[in-house]
Design an enzyme around this catalytic site. Structure first.
Site, PDB file in Angstrom:
ATOM      1  N   LYS A 186       0.861  -1.174   0.000  1.00 56.23           N
ATOM      2  CA  LYS A 186       0.000   0.000   0.000  1.00 56.23           C
ATOM      3  C   LYS A 186       0.898   1.224   0.000  1.00 56.23           C
ATOM      4  CE  LYS A 186      -1.062   2.527   2.881  1.00 56.23           C
ATOM      5  NZ  LYS A 186      -0.588   3.915   3.299  1.00 56.23           N
ATOM      6  N   THR A 197       5.427   6.575   3.625  1.00 57.73           N
ATOM      7  CA  THR A 197       4.136   6.012   3.994  1.00 57.73           C
ATOM      8  C   THR A 197       3.776   4.900   3.033  1.00 57.73           C
ATOM      9  OG1 THR A 197       3.359   8.004   5.035  1.00 57.73           O
ATOM     10  CG2 THR A 197       1.703   6.448   4.405  1.00 57.73           C
ATOM     11  N   GLU A 283      -1.083  10.025  -4.945  1.00 57.00           N
ATOM     12  CA  GLU A 283      -2.337  10.741  -4.713  1.00 57.00           C
ATOM     13  C   GLU A 283      -2.588  11.785  -5.799  1.00 57.00           C
ATOM     14  OE1 GLU A 283      -2.593  10.335   0.135  1.00 57.00           O
ATOM     15  OE2 GLU A 283      -1.581  12.058  -0.747  1.00 57.00           O
ATOM     16  N   ASN A 405      -5.085  15.894   0.209  1.00 50.99           N
ATOM     17  CA  ASN A 405      -4.343  16.112   1.440  1.00 50.99           C
ATOM     18  C   ASN A 405      -4.862  17.275   2.267  1.00 50.99           C
ATOM     19  OD1 ASN A 405      -1.910  14.202   1.736  1.00 50.99           O
ATOM     20  ND2 ASN A 405      -2.001  14.678  -0.447  1.00 50.99           N
ATOM     21  N   THR A 410     -10.761  13.993   7.054  1.00 43.81           N
ATOM     22  CA  THR A 410     -12.200  14.020   6.933  1.00 43.81           C
ATOM     23  C   THR A 410     -12.690  13.221   5.733  1.00 43.81           C
ATOM     24  OG1 THR A 410     -12.039  16.085   5.678  1.00 43.81           O
ATOM     25  CG2 THR A 410     -12.392  16.254   8.045  1.00 43.81           C
TER      26      THR A 410
END
Length: 410
Positions: A186, A197, A283, A405, A410
Site C-alpha cells: 500500500k 508512507t 495521490e 491532502n 475528513t
C-alpha cells in the site's frame, strides 16, 4: 505491470499474489476503523518463516515498528503479520506501544502461535490512539484462506488513500525447484522512502538463510522502494517485510549458493514491481514518471540524480501539463551533489532528444506534447563521465493531490 529482468529464468505470474507461494494464507475484514471498507488484515504462514525487514528512517518510528523489531529479534522467525489501516498508532507514547503489543498478543492467541512469531503494522492518521475494542473484534473475525478472494481481502484492508490494490508474483527455477515470490503493498501519498508512507509484504516458499535474506532485501530495497517518490515527505510507520517459509523444498539459499544471484533478482523484480505500482498510484496522479540515468561516475551518483529529477515539483508539474520544459530537468540535475560535467550531458524525453553534449537540440513541440500525454513518461539522462547507472520512479503533481491532502482526516 510486468517488470523486465535480465534473467530469463525469472517469470512474471499473471494474476499471482501473496498467496501463490506455498504455505501461506491471508484475510481482511471490516472492523469499524473505517466507515465501510476492510481495515484489518493478516498473512499467516503454515510454519515459522525466516524473515527480514527494513523500516522508515524517520526519527518518529511508530509503535508497530518497535513491536515488529522486538518480535524478529527473538529468533529471526515470523509466522504471521497483522495489519490495520485508518490509524497509524504513531506518536502515541507508552499507550501506543502497549496497544501494538496487544495486537500481537491477540493475533498470536487467535492463531495459536508464539507471540514473538507475529509482526504488527499500522497505517493511517498519526497521533490518534487505536480503538482496541474494534481491533480485538476484527482480529477475531479473521479467517484466513489461500485463494484469490482472501488475497484481495488482505490487499484491500491495508489501503488508505490508495485507489487500487497493489500485488504481483514471480517465479524462478532455483536449486532445481520452482520458487514463487508474491507481494502486496500500500502507498499513495507521503512517499519518499528510505522508507515512507508505504507498507510492503513479500512471501516466498524459498528456503533462505536469515542473514542472507536480510542482505538481499537491503539490496533489493535500495534499487526499488528507495528510488520512488511522490511528494518528498517521509513518514513514521513504514516497512518492507519478507517471510520465507521453505515450502518449495530447495536447499537453503545463501550467498555461496550458485543460484543466489537468481534469488536476488527475483526479490528485486518483486520489489521493483510493487514500487512502480505505488508511484503510479500517487495521490491525484495521472502519470508514472520513470527516470533512467547512465554515464555517471558511480551507481550511487546515478541514483541520486534520478531521484532528484523524479522528486522535483517543477518536473512533476511540467509532466502533468504535458510541457516539454527540459530546463526543469537540468535544474534538478544541478541540485544534486553528484559529479556532473555540463558540457557532456545528454537529455531525452521518451525518444526525443532535448540536449546533446550540453547543447540544446531542435525538436517538435507537438510531438513532445503528444508523448507527454502518455500514462508512462520516461526521462533519460546520460552524463557521459563513467559507467554508473540508476533509476527512479515517481508521478506527476496535480490539483487533486492538494484536494486529497487538504481533507485527509475528513
Amino acid at each position: 505491470m510486468q517488470t523486465l529482468t535480465e534473467n530469463e529464468a525469472i517469470k512474471f505470474i499473471t494474476g499471482g499474489n501473496i498467496l501463490t507461494p506455498k504455505g501461506f494464507k491471508a484475510d481482511g475484514v471490516h472492523a469499524g476503523l473505517r466507515y465501510s471498507k476492510k481495515d484489518i488484515g493478516v498473512i499467516v504462514s503454515e510454519t515459522p518463516a525466516n524473515c527480514a525487514a527494513v523500516y522508515t528512517t524517520s526519527h518518529f518510528q511508530a509503535a508497530p515498528l518497535i513491536t515488529t523489531k522486538d518480535s524478529i529479534a527473538k529468533e529471526g522467525l515470523l509466522q504471521a503479520v497483522v495489519v490495520n489501516s485508518a490509524c497509524a498508532n504513531a506518536c502515541t507514547g507508552e499507550r501506543g506501544l502497549k496497544d501494538s503489543n496487544k495486537m500481537r498478543e491477540l493475533t498470536a492467541k487467535k492463531f495459536h502461535l508464539k507471540e514473538h512469531y507475529v509482526a504488527v503494522a499500522s497505517t493511517g492518521v498519526i497521533g490518534e490512539f487505536l480503538p482496541m475494542d474494534k481491533i480485538e473484534q476484527g482480529i477475531q473475525l479473521l479467517s484466513p484462506g489461500n485463494d484469490d478472494q482472501h488475497a484481495e481481502a488482505f490487499q484491500t484492508a491495508i489501503l488508505t488513500t490508495d485507489l487500487v490494490q497493489k500485488a504481483c508474483c514471480y517465479s524462478a527455477t532455483i536449486d532445481g525447484k520452482t520458487i514463487y515470490m508474491g507481494g502486496a503493498a500500500k502507498g499513495s501519498g507521503m512517499i519518499h522512502p528510505n522508507m515512507a508512507t508505504m507498507l510492503a509484504f513479500i512471501t516466498t516458499d524459498a528456503a533462505v538463510e536469515s542473514n542472507d535474506l536480510r542482505l538481499a532485501l537491503k539490496e533489493a530495497t535500495n534499487k526499488s522502494f528507495n528510488q520512488i517518490t511522490v511528494d518528498g515527505d517521509t513518514s513514521t510507520n513504514d516497512m518492507v517485510l519478507v517471510m520465507a517459509n521453505g515450502k518449495a523444498g530447495n536447499s537453503p539459499l545463501n550467498q555461496s549458493h550458485p543460484d543466489w544471484p537468481i534469488f536476488v533478482q527475483l526479490l528485486t523484480a518483486t520489489c521493483e514491481n510493487l514500487a512502480k505500482q505505488i508511484a503510479r498510484d500517487g495521490e491525484g496522479a495521472t502519470k508514472l514518471i520513470e527516470v533512467e540515468v547512465s554515464g555517471a561516475e558511480t551507481d550511487e551518483d546515478a541514483n541520486k540524480i534520478a531521484k532528484q529529477i523524479v522528486g522535483s515539483n517543477l518536473v512533476k508539474t511540467a509532466i502533468y501539463g504535458a510541457d516539454a520544459n527540459w530546463g526543469r530537468i537540468i535544474v534538478a540535475v544541478g541540485q544534486s551533489d553528484a559529479k556532473v560535467v555540463p558540457e557532456k550531458i545528454n537529455v531525452s524525453i521518451g525518444n526525443i532528444v532535448m540536449l546533446h553534449n550540453g547543447e540544446p537540440q531542435a525538436f517538435s513541440e507537438e510531438e513532445a506534447t503528444e508523448y507527454l500525454k502518455n500514462e508512462t513518461v520516461k526521462i533519460s539522462v546520460d552524463l557521459q563521465i563513467g559507467n554508473g547507472t540508476g533509476r527512479a520512479w515517481g508521478c506527476d503533481l496535480t490539483y487533486d493531490y492538494v484536494k486529497i491532502n487538504a481533507s485527509y482526516r475528513t
